[in-house]
Design an enzyme around this catalytic site. Structure first.
Site, PDB file in Angstrom:
ATOM      1  N   GLU A 142      -7.645  14.974  17.421  1.00  0.00           N
ATOM      2  CA  GLU A 142      -9.072  14.800  17.639  1.00  0.00           C
ATOM      3  C   GLU A 142      -9.540  13.455  17.112  1.00  0.00           C
ATOM      4  O   GLU A 142      -9.022  12.955  16.118  1.00  0.00           O
ATOM      5  CB  GLU A 142      -9.845  15.853  16.844  1.00  0.00           C
ATOM      6  CG  GLU A 142      -9.440  17.253  17.150  1.00  0.00           C
ATOM      7  CD  GLU A 142     -10.167  18.251  16.262  1.00  0.00           C
ATOM      8  OE1 GLU A 142      -9.790  19.410  16.273  1.00  0.00           O
ATOM      9  OE2 GLU A 142     -11.104  17.845  15.555  1.00  0.00           O
ATOM     10  N   CYS A 199     -14.110   7.862  14.047  1.00  0.00           N
ATOM     11  CA  CYS A 199     -13.426   8.684  13.054  1.00  0.00           C
ATOM     12  C   CYS A 199     -12.088   9.103  13.665  1.00  0.00           C
ATOM     13  O   CYS A 199     -12.059   9.749  14.709  1.00  0.00           O
ATOM     14  CB  CYS A 199     -14.280   9.905  12.712  1.00  0.00           C
ATOM     15  SG  CYS A 199     -13.450  11.039  11.594  1.00  0.00           S
ATOM     16  N   CYS A 218      -1.854  19.060   9.206  1.00  0.00           N
ATOM     17  CA  CYS A 218      -1.892  18.435   7.882  1.00  0.00           C
ATOM     18  C   CYS A 218      -1.110  19.317   6.916  1.00  0.00           C
ATOM     19  O   CYS A 218      -1.136  20.547   7.018  1.00  0.00           O
ATOM     20  CB  CYS A 218      -3.339  18.307   7.407  1.00  0.00           C
ATOM     21  SG  CYS A 218      -3.505  17.467   5.818  1.00  0.00           S
ATOM     22  N   CYS A 267      -5.812  22.071   1.999  1.00  0.00           N
ATOM     23  CA  CYS A 267      -7.115  22.268   1.338  1.00  0.00           C
ATOM     24  C   CYS A 267      -7.737  23.539   1.921  1.00  0.00           C
ATOM     25  O   CYS A 267      -7.782  23.707   3.143  1.00  0.00           O
ATOM     26  CB  CYS A 267      -8.029  21.068   1.556  1.00  0.00           C
ATOM     27  SG  CYS A 267      -7.296  19.537   0.954  1.00  0.00           S
ATOM     28  N   CYS A 321     -10.493  23.538   4.839  1.00  0.00           N
ATOM     29  CA  CYS A 321     -10.358  22.573   5.925  1.00  0.00           C
ATOM     30  C   CYS A 321      -9.554  23.177   7.081  1.00  0.00           C
ATOM     31  O   CYS A 321      -8.519  23.801   6.863  1.00  0.00           O
ATOM     32  CB  CYS A 321      -9.674  21.308   5.392  1.00  0.00           C
ATOM     33  SG  CYS A 321      -9.361  20.074   6.665  1.00  0.00           S
ATOM     34  N   GLY A 380      -5.297  15.140   9.140  1.00  0.00           N
ATOM     35  CA  GLY A 380      -4.129  14.568   8.471  1.00  0.00           C
ATOM     36  C   GLY A 380      -4.453  13.844   7.184  1.00  0.00           C
ATOM     37  O   GLY A 380      -5.612  13.587   6.860  1.00  0.00           O
ATOM     38  N   GLU A 381      -3.399  13.538   6.440  1.00  0.00           N
ATOM     39  CA  GLU A 381      -3.532  12.786   5.195  1.00  0.00           C
ATOM     40  C   GLU A 381      -3.051  11.352   5.464  1.00  0.00           C
ATOM     41  O   GLU A 381      -1.842  11.112   5.623  1.00  0.00           O
ATOM     42  CB  GLU A 381      -2.699  13.469   4.084  1.00  0.00           C
ATOM     43  CG  GLU A 381      -2.523  12.667   2.820  1.00  0.00           C
ATOM     44  CD  GLU A 381      -3.817  12.053   2.263  1.00  0.00           C
ATOM     45  OE1 GLU A 381      -4.866  12.699   2.276  1.00  0.00           O
ATOM     46  OE2 GLU A 381      -3.758  10.892   1.817  1.00  0.00           O
ATOM     47  N   SER A 436      -9.843   7.761   3.837  1.00  0.00           N
ATOM     48  CA  SER A 436     -10.138   8.906   2.971  1.00  0.00           C
ATOM     49  C   SER A 436      -8.842   9.637   2.638  1.00  0.00           C
ATOM     50  O   SER A 436      -8.081  10.009   3.518  1.00  0.00           O
ATOM     51  CB  SER A 436     -11.095   9.845   3.712  1.00  0.00           C
ATOM     52  OG  SER A 436     -11.294  11.028   2.967  1.00  0.00           O
ATOM     53  N   SER A 462     -11.008  12.306  -1.979  1.00  0.00           N
ATOM     54  CA  SER A 462     -11.577  13.648  -1.877  1.00  0.00           C
ATOM     55  C   SER A 462     -11.359  14.388  -3.184  1.00  0.00           C
ATOM     56  O   SER A 462     -10.267  14.878  -3.443  1.00  0.00           O
ATOM     57  CB  SER A 462     -10.884  14.404  -0.736  1.00  0.00           C
ATOM     58  OG  SER A 462     -11.214  13.791   0.488  1.00  0.00           O
ATOM     59  N   LEU A 463     -12.399  14.472  -3.998  1.00  0.00           N
ATOM     60  CA  LEU A 463     -12.242  15.047  -5.337  1.00  0.00           C
ATOM     61  C   LEU A 463     -12.495  16.564  -5.338  1.00  0.00           C
ATOM     62  O   LEU A 463     -11.659  17.335  -5.768  1.00  0.00           O
ATOM     63  CB  LEU A 463     -13.210  14.344  -6.290  1.00  0.00           C
ATOM     64  CG  LEU A 463     -12.716  14.060  -7.695  1.00  0.00           C
ATOM     65  CD1 LEU A 463     -11.425  13.282  -7.700  1.00  0.00           C
ATOM     66  CD2 LEU A 463     -13.782  13.331  -8.487  1.00  0.00           C
ATOM     67  N   HIS A 464     -13.673  16.937  -4.902  1.00  0.00           N
ATOM     68  CA  HIS A 464     -14.063  18.337  -4.664  1.00  0.00           C
ATOM     69  C   HIS A 464     -14.137  19.236  -5.905  1.00  0.00           C
ATOM     70  O   HIS A 464     -14.517  20.409  -5.784  1.00  0.00           O
ATOM     71  CB  HIS A 464     -13.134  19.030  -3.644  1.00  0.00           C
ATOM     72  CG  HIS A 464     -12.957  18.283  -2.360  1.00  0.00           C
ATOM     73  ND1 HIS A 464     -13.936  17.510  -1.792  1.00  0.00           N
ATOM     74  CD2 HIS A 464     -11.889  18.184  -1.526  1.00  0.00           C
ATOM     75  CE1 HIS A 464     -13.487  16.976  -0.665  1.00  0.00           C
ATOM     76  NE2 HIS A 464     -12.251  17.354  -0.482  1.00  0.00           N
ATOM     77  N   ASN A 524     -19.037  22.383   6.028  1.00  0.00           N
ATOM     78  CA  ASN A 524     -19.280  22.623   7.443  1.00  0.00           C
ATOM     79  C   ASN A 524     -18.510  23.903   7.810  1.00  0.00           C
ATOM     80  O   ASN A 524     -17.289  23.893   7.785  1.00  0.00           O
ATOM     81  CB  ASN A 524     -18.730  21.401   8.200  1.00  0.00           C
ATOM     82  CG  ASN A 524     -19.237  21.330   9.608  1.00  0.00           C
ATOM     83  OD1 ASN A 524     -19.820  22.279  10.114  1.00  0.00           O
ATOM     84  ND2 ASN A 524     -19.011  20.203  10.237  1.00  0.00           N
ATOM     85  N   CYS A 581     -13.112  17.995  10.874  1.00  0.00           N
ATOM     86  CA  CYS A 581     -11.729  17.751  11.258  1.00  0.00           C
ATOM     87  C   CYS A 581     -10.949  19.024  11.568  1.00  0.00           C
ATOM     88  O   CYS A 581     -11.034  20.012  10.855  1.00  0.00           O
ATOM     89  CB  CYS A 581     -10.995  16.964  10.181  1.00  0.00           C
ATOM     90  SG  CYS A 581     -11.595  17.226   8.533  1.00  0.00           S
TER      91      CYS A 581
HETATM   92  N1  SAH Z   1      -6.821  14.068   4.164  1.00  0.00           N
HETATM   93  C1  SAH Z   1      -7.962  13.208   3.955  1.00  0.00           C
HETATM   94  C2  SAH Z   1      -8.863  13.142   5.164  1.00  0.00           C
HETATM   95  C3  SAH Z   1      -9.510  14.477   5.427  1.00  0.00           C
HETATM   96  S1  SAH Z   1     -10.993  14.602   6.296  1.00  0.00           S
HETATM   97  C4  SAH Z   1      -8.745  13.663   2.745  1.00  0.00           C
HETATM   98  O1  SAH Z   1      -8.440  14.717   2.209  1.00  0.00           O
HETATM   99  O2  SAH Z   1      -9.636  12.948   2.321  1.00  0.00           O
HETATM  100  C5  SAH Z   1     -12.234  13.790   5.428  1.00  0.00           C
HETATM  101  C6  SAH Z   1     -13.110  14.635   4.493  1.00  0.00           C
HETATM  102  O3  SAH Z   1     -13.656  15.799   5.132  1.00  0.00           O
HETATM  103  C7  SAH Z   1     -12.331  15.114   3.293  1.00  0.00           C
HETATM  104  O4  SAH Z   1     -13.078  14.858   2.131  1.00  0.00           O
HETATM  105  C8  SAH Z   1     -12.228  16.605   3.550  1.00  0.00           C
HETATM  106  O5  SAH Z   1     -12.054  17.306   2.368  1.00  0.00           O
HETATM  107  C9  SAH Z   1     -13.549  16.885   4.251  1.00  0.00           C
HETATM  108  N2  SAH Z   1     -13.600  18.163   4.963  1.00  0.00           N
HETATM  109  C10 SAH Z   1     -12.592  18.832   5.536  1.00  0.00           C
HETATM  110  N3  SAH Z   1     -13.040  20.001   6.064  1.00  0.00           N
HETATM  111  C11 SAH Z   1     -14.358  20.065   5.819  1.00  0.00           C
HETATM  112  C12 SAH Z   1     -15.379  21.034   6.101  1.00  0.00           C
HETATM  113  N4  SAH Z   1     -15.122  22.137   6.746  1.00  0.00           N
HETATM  114  N5  SAH Z   1     -16.644  20.770   5.684  1.00  0.00           N
HETATM  115  C13 SAH Z   1     -16.918  19.616   5.033  1.00  0.00           C
HETATM  116  N6  SAH Z   1     -15.993  18.676   4.753  1.00  0.00           N
HETATM  117  C14 SAH Z   1     -14.736  18.898   5.113  1.00  0.00           C
END
Ligand code: SAH
Length: 354
Positions: free
Chosen positions: A90, A104, A111, A115, A118, A160-161, A192, A215-217, A291, A334
């Site tokens: 995508e 994007c 991936c 996470c 995701c 993907g990463e 990212s 991506s800390l979270h 999301n 994603c």
């Molecule tokens: N692998 C990379 C790129 C991922 S996508 C990474 O982890 O950063 C980019 C961002 O979207 C990341 O911060 C990921 O955690 C976030 N993301 C993934 N799914 C999501 C969702 N359902 N809602 C909000 N953000 C999301």
């Protein structure tokens, strides 16, 4: 037949030399491929006939086919592309009212990071995309632009990463940032990452001033390891050190992404610990309200909780932005669209590209 964009510029120059052609043709051909997407080699009018024939014999420019194209009211467009080996990736075009047009892009099919919130990693990793496929996403998105629009930014935030497929990504970004390529400034490219610390250091040493988003979270290892399983192998300390190294080497402020999951990591104590963790760092926190994804147990945070989270960070002197959701109606987060496809849901609401 090889994808033209799988070749680096120097490999293409070597190919030219082997075929008795001058090196300056590399820039000319690259310019055609990048700026006039869709024009076949045969129609590159300032390239000698003999070279055009050789190029069409050895290379193809397009290897992917658009199988779905969705447009949302806010101007966001999303493509589902099918690769030659029948996988799906995508990519998304985002528009804002300042005239920015952001691509994007994905770097992998699926991936491996897993996470928990995701969609991309729910079925694991299938394979890395090639440099040509990554770059082709940009070309496919560029074709959606109107005559007065220009691709201004790239965010590597699709499936993907990126740091797990770094050499290929860097090769694609090299074509994207070259004057005779797409001529997008490296400063307008954001990569990212889930926080692969060795990869962050490698990217810092690479020298290009790409913008890094981590991506800390979560503000502590216990919680982060639950949300981002790969954290068990790395840990927040090593990630922050690598991000600090990135800032030292490139002078570019690092962004920390933080997906807010209601009740999981959006509580006042999480905001306070995050503020503590980032205090004194030249950092920006990008808060991303979750999301929703079908089948996952997480919820979007309440608006007031997002605001409170942001103000706790701000009062500790940490800069914050809140990501407004775009393309909600088209599953723009994603991995969602691909999953819909893989689950063989009827795609009747898709606007199929002609
Ligand atoms: N692998 C990379 C790129 C991922 S996508 C990474 O982890 O950063 C980019 C961002 O979207 C990341 O911060 C990921 O955690 C976030 N993301 C993934 N799914 C999501 C969702 N359902 N809602 C909000 N953000 C999301």
């Amino acid at each position: 037949m090889k994808h033209f964009l799988d070749l680096s510029v120097s490999e293409f120059k070597e190919w030219l030399i082997r075929h008795g052609q001058p090196c300056f043709r590399a820039g000319q051909v690259g310019h055609w491929v990048c700026r006039s997407p869709g024009v076949p080699f045969e129609q590159m009018s300032d390239i000698p006939k003999e070279l055009r024939t050789l190029l069409s014999r050895d290379f193809r420019i397009w290897s992917m086919e658009t199988v779905a194209h969705r447009t949302s009211a806010d101007g966001t467009e999303k493509l589902l592309l099918k690769t030659a080996d029948d996988e799906h990736v995508e990519c998304v075009l985002l528009r804002d009212d300042k005239g920015n047009r952001t691509a994007c892009i994905s770097t992998q099919v699926g991936c491996a990071m897993g996470c928990v919130f995701c969609a991309s990693g729910l079925d694991g990793l299938v394979r890395n995309l090639t440099a040509g496929e990554i770059f082709e996403e940009l070309l496919q998105l560029r074709r959606l632009l109107g005559p007065d629009e220009r691709l201004s930014h790239i965010v590597v935030m699709g499936m993907g990463e990126p740091l797990a497929n770094l050499p290929r990504l860097l090769q694609a970004l090299n074509w994207a940032t070259r004057k005779d390529g797409l001529n997008i400034s490296a400063r307008r490219v954001t990569i990212s990452t889930v926080g692969a610390s060795a990869g962050i250091r490698r990217l810092a040493d690479h020298g290009a001033a790409y913008h890094l988003a981590v991506s800390l979270h979560a503000p502590n290892d216990e919680l982060r390891s639950r949300i981002v399983p790969t954290n068990r192998k790395v840990g927040l300390g090593a990630i922050l050190e690598a991000a600090d190294y990135y800032f030292e080497k490139t002078g570019r402020r690092v962004t920390y992404e933080y997906v807010l999951l209601a009740e999981v990591n959006d509580r006042p104590e999480h905001a306070a610990s995050l503020a503590e963790l980032l205090r004194g760092r030249n950092a920006l926190v990008n808060l991303i309200p979750f999301n929703p994804i079908q089948g996952l147990p997480y919820r979007t945070p309440r608006r007031q909780d997002v605001r409170d989270f942001a103000s706790t960070l701000e009062s500790a002197g940490v800069q914050v932005t809140i990501r407004h959701r775009k393309g909600d109606t088209i599953d723009a987060a994603c991995g969602q669209l691909r999953r819909v496809r893989e689950q063989a849901v009827v795609l009747s609401d898709f606007q199929q590209e002609a």
